[in-house]
Write an enzyme that holds these catalytic residues in place. Structure first.
Site, mmCIF file in Angstrom:
data_model
loop_
_atom_site.group_PDB
_atom_site.id
_atom_site.type_symbol
_atom_site.label_atom_id
_atom_site.label_comp_id
_atom_site.label_asym_id
_atom_site.label_seq_id
_atom_site.Cartn_x
_atom_site.Cartn_y
_atom_site.Cartn_z
ATOM 1 N N HIS A 215 -32.990 0.695 18.051
ATOM 2 C CA HIS A 215 -32.239 1.954 19.328
ATOM 3 C C HIS A 215 -30.987 2.077 19.354
ATOM 4 C CE1 HIS A 215 -33.615 -1.794 21.103
ATOM 5 N NE2 HIS A 215 -31.550 -1.520 22.228
ATOM 6 N N ASP B 40 -32.923 -6.222 20.165
ATOM 7 C CA ASP B 40 -32.531 -6.574 21.562
ATOM 8 C C ASP B 40 -32.959 -8.071 21.035
ATOM 9 O OD1 ASP B 40 -31.518 -4.284 23.345
ATOM 10 O OD2 ASP B 40 -32.652 -4.418 24.067
ATOM 11 N N ARG C 172 -25.067 9.934 31.644
ATOM 12 C CA ARG C 172 -26.666 8.705 31.696
ATOM 13 C C ARG C 172 -25.990 7.520 32.488
ATOM 14 N NH1 ARG C 172 -30.805 7.584 29.002
ATOM 15 N NH2 ARG C 172 -31.248 5.633 28.744
ATOM 16 N N HIS D 193 -29.343 -1.539 17.183
ATOM 17 C CA HIS D 193 -29.188 -2.244 17.668
ATOM 18 C C HIS D 193 -30.752 -2.509 17.914
ATOM 19 C CE1 HIS D 193 -28.776 -1.422 21.542
ATOM 20 N NE2 HIS D 193 -29.409 -2.231 21.690
#
Ligand SMILES: C=C1C[C@]23C[C@@]1(O)CC[C@H]2[C@@]12CC[C@H](O)[C@@](C)(C(=O)O1)[C@H]2[C@@H]3C(=O)O
Ligand SMILES: O=C(O)CCC(=O)C(=O)O
Ligand SMILES: [Fe+2]
Length: 339
Positions: free
Chosen positions: A254, A199, A264, A197
């Protein structure tokens, strides 16, 4: 420099090249030039010597760890994410899924206070860590936006940062937790934590723990891993900044993959305008002649946000705001075909 080398997903290429690392303690005009270059070429860069204190970061990270360590039933008390709150695996409202759990929060003091009660058994501690962190990364985002304006020779140096500083700015904050992928045969598997996607906002300032997973894509099916650095912030251009720079800066797609053995965690501040603010270019970014005509029509953040939330995570939304009607109609037709 050690670069991450994760397993590529099917039919994809992995490029081992890292995004620029910019030292904010260097000479100002050099820094502003480097930032402009990075935003034009990668839409992403890392900053070091950023001025956000270690204490501010670890306090927020500890609160995030505490929250995600809670039993599922307790975390659900902070949900559902409509759009703010706790979410697990579902992303947005249109069927996107990922191996991630998250907390999406507003950044204004009253919304922080209200939500903290559902997040922590010590809401005051949580809200103090969150407000301290948000204030620090907002200041950093504004400083970076001022440096961008300088590097672009925009006379009104706070043209971009003013939008994020507005008291009614619609900025938000996200804590992401990607649990380790546990397989019966302990075989190496890569799963999509947060799908591809861009941002939607102006600027994103992200900090992660030392676990890799973030990747950016400058070309379709070619991915560049961003090596994790807990001492740095990873900064990326959002769709609105691409529009406000008349396409000179790129809002790059990204994603985050989940690592097989380690969890993570990332914390992202999304700097946004207020809902009623108009998104348009400063005069320096547009020329009446054919060299830089206005690529996008003016729109309000409320309008853009509504479109973003009506679409899938990976859909290209900024294309729908292009001044050239043929391309826009083609994008709408292609997206309707896929839906
Ligand atoms: C599928 C979606 C999730 C998202 C809203 C959207 O409809 C499209 C954009 C997504 C995104 C990506 C960046 C941020 O993480 C986010 C909070 C945002 O503003 O836009 C998410 C939205 C979300 O998770 O609700
Ligand atoms: O966790 C990450 O590194 C990426 C998260 C992200 O892209 C987002 O929250 O929008
Ligand atoms: Fe993102």
């Amino acid at each position: 420099m050690v670069l991450a080398s994760p397993t590529p997903l099917r039919n994809e290429k992995i490029l081992t090249l890292d995004i620029p690392i910019i030292d904010l303690s260097a000479e100002r005009s050099t820094v502003s030039k480097l930032i402009v270059k990075a935003c034009e070429k990668f839409g992403f860069f890392k900053v070091i010597n950023h001025g956000v204190s270690y204490e501010t970061i670890v306090k927020m990270e500890a609160e995030s760890l505490n929250f995600f360590a809670k039993p599922a039933i307790e975390k659900q008390a902070a949900g559902p994410p409509n759009p703010l709150g706790y979410g697990c695996k579902t992303i947005g409202f249109n069927g996107d899924m990922g191996e991630v759990e998250y907390l999406l929060l507003g950044t204004d003091p009253s919304s922080i206070d209200i939500k903290s009660k559902f997040i922590s058994t010590d809401p005051k501690k949580f809200s103090s860590a969150l407000s301290g962190y948000v204030e620090a990364v907002r200041d950093l985002a504004c400083e970076l936006l001022d440096l961008m304006a300088e590097g672009l020779w925009v006379q009104d140096r706070s043209y971009f940062s003013r939008m994020i500083r507005a008291v009614d700015s619609d900025s938000c904050f996200r804590l992401n937790h990607y649990p380790p992928v546990i397989t019966k045969d302990s075989a190496l598997t890569t799963r999509v934590g947060f799908g591809e996607h861009s941002d939607p906002q102006i600027l994103t300032v992200l900090r992660s723990n030392a676990v890799d997973g973030l990747q950016i894509s400058l070309d379709r099916d070619v991915w560049i891993p961003v090596s994790p650095d807990p001492a740095a912030f990873c900064v990326n251009v959002g769709d609105v900044l691409q529009a406000m720079t008349n396409g000179r800066f790129v809002s790059v797609r990204h994603r985050a993959l989940s690592n097989t053995s380690k969890a993570r965690m990332s914390m992202a501040f999304f700097g946004a305008p207020s809902l009623t603010a108009w998104v348009s270019c400063p005069p320096e970014m547009v020329t009446e002649s054919s060299s830089s005509p206005s690529l996008y029509r003016a729109f309000t953040w409320a309008e853009y946000k509504a479109v973003a939330y009506s679409l899938r995570l990976g859909d290209s939304r900024l294309e729908l705001f292009r001044n050239c009607t043929h391309e826009r109609d083609d994008t709408i037709a292609a997206q309707q075909k896929v839906a």
